[in-house]
Design an enzyme around this catalytic site. Structure first.
Site, PDB file in Angstrom:
ATOM      1  N   ARG A  25       0.818  -1.216   0.000  1.00  0.00           N
ATOM      2  CA  ARG A  25       0.000   0.000   0.000  1.00  0.00           C
ATOM      3  C   ARG A  25       0.850   1.262   0.000  1.00  0.00           C
ATOM      4  O   ARG A  25       0.440   2.291  -0.547  1.00  0.00           O
ATOM      5  CB  ARG A  25      -0.938  -0.023   1.224  1.00  0.00           C
ATOM      6  CG  ARG A  25      -2.026   1.060   1.206  1.00  0.00           C
ATOM      7  CD  ARG A  25      -3.061   0.798   2.301  1.00  0.00           C
ATOM      8  NE  ARG A  25      -4.233   1.654   2.175  1.00  0.00           N
ATOM      9  CZ  ARG A  25      -4.412   2.784   2.847  1.00  0.00           C
ATOM     10  NH1 ARG A  25      -3.498   3.201   3.694  1.00  0.00           N
ATOM     11  NH2 ARG A  25      -5.496   3.502   2.677  1.00  0.00           N
ATOM     12  N   ILE A  51      -6.879   8.024  -1.063  1.00  0.00           N
ATOM     13  CA  ILE A  51      -6.826   6.568  -1.125  1.00  0.00           C
ATOM     14  C   ILE A  51      -7.636   6.092   0.086  1.00  0.00           C
ATOM     15  O   ILE A  51      -7.403   6.526   1.202  1.00  0.00           O
ATOM     16  CB  ILE A  51      -5.365   6.058  -1.145  1.00  0.00           C
ATOM     17  CG1 ILE A  51      -5.257   4.554  -0.902  1.00  0.00           C
ATOM     18  CG2 ILE A  51      -4.466   6.770  -0.170  1.00  0.00           C
ATOM     19  CD1 ILE A  51      -3.842   4.005  -1.191  1.00  0.00           C
ATOM     20  N   SER A  52      -8.613   5.255  -0.158  1.00  0.00           N
ATOM     21  CA  SER A  52      -9.558   4.887   0.901  1.00  0.00           C
ATOM     22  C   SER A  52      -8.870   4.155   2.051  1.00  0.00           C
ATOM     23  O   SER A  52      -7.826   3.535   1.878  1.00  0.00           O
ATOM     24  CB  SER A  52     -10.648   3.983   0.337  1.00  0.00           C
ATOM     25  OG  SER A  52     -11.247   4.561  -0.794  1.00  0.00           O
ATOM     26  N   GLN A  53      -9.530   4.215   3.214  1.00  0.00           N
ATOM     27  CA  GLN A  53      -9.102   3.466   4.399  1.00  0.00           C
ATOM     28  C   GLN A  53      -9.011   1.964   4.040  1.00  0.00           C
ATOM     29  O   GLN A  53      -9.877   1.453   3.319  1.00  0.00           O
ATOM     30  CB  GLN A  53     -10.190   3.704   5.430  1.00  0.00           C
ATOM     31  CG  GLN A  53     -10.026   3.060   6.750  1.00  0.00           C
ATOM     32  CD  GLN A  53     -11.320   3.185   7.545  1.00  0.00           C
ATOM     33  OE1 GLN A  53     -12.385   3.469   7.005  1.00  0.00           O
ATOM     34  NE2 GLN A  53     -11.222   2.950   8.822  1.00  0.00           N
TER      35      GLN A  53
END
Ligand code: SAH
Length: 206
Positions: A25, A51-53
């Site tokens: 990530r 960028i999403s959780q």
């Protein structure tokens, strides 16, 4: 991230957990934020996008019920992190982003990771990707006022479409399956995504 955040919160699909263990990530996060890349939080992805959780990526991916051979359309490439997870878990990914700089960067990272089962396009994703339709799965990773009609039309029979639907600042995750041409909708977790901006989305940012 997988042991401390995703498993305790109920993510069970082994393939999803393995994909999230495998894909780095931190490569998708702004350099200055890389030390936070595995924290339980959304992060900047440039151009005021996020960028999403990790948990949100995990639950959305799990809800897609990917077995490995699906054709998947993603709207909102952003950093490319979700797209990489999809490429790992499905047959082919088509991902659309409205901002060219984000799409280019995402493409470079994903290709460097060795994925070749993914196509990138810069355009208004609310119109879908008609030339490549139909899709077995469609995932929208920006908040939509409603499920965009061109997208529901490009969904195959038995296919699943997943999207945050609701207001501009908060939404509900909606999963719908096409059954004899009709969409059967189920509402999941509340969520907060940046707006889906386009012809069948919101008007240009405030
Ligand atoms: N999936 C991404 C998160 C995306 S954030 C990730 O894993 O990082 C939402 C993205 O949707 C933003 O990059 C935004 O530019 C994009 N977006 C908003 N409206 C769009 C539209 N109509 N078509 C394509 N992309 C759109």
């Amino acid at each position: 991230m997988v042991e401390n955040q995703l498993m305790p919160r109920g993510i069970k699909d082994i393939r999803v957990l393995d994909a999230m263990r495998k894909i780095p990530r931190h490569l998708f996060v702004d350099e200055s934020m890389q030390y936070k890349a595995y924290d339980d939080t959304p992060l900047p992805a440039g151009e005021e996008q996020t960028i999403s959780q990790p948990y949100m990526v995990a639950i959305m991916t799990e809800l897609l019920e990917l077995k490995g051979s699906e054709r998947v359309l993603e709207i909102g490439t952003g950093s490319g992190y979700q797209a990489a997870i999809l490429a790992e878990l499905s047959g082919h990914v088509y991902t659309v982003e409205r901002l060219g700089s984000l799409s280019k960067r995402a493409g470079e990272i994903i290709r460097a990771l060795g994925y070749s089962n993914i196509n990138f396009r810069v355009s208004d994703g609310t119109l879908g990707w008609p030339e490549e339709a139909p899709f077995d799965r469609i995932i929208i990773t920006a908040g939509a006022p409603e499920l965009p009609e061109p997208l529901t039309e490009q969904l195959s029979e038995g296919g699943i479409i997943l999207a945050p639907v609701g207001g501009r600042f908060s939404q509900q995750l909606i999963k719908a399956r096409k059954n004899n041409g009709e969409l059967i909708r189920v509402s999941h977790t509340p969520c907060v995504f940046v707006p889906l901006v386009g012809r069948y989305g919101w008007k240009e940012s405030l």
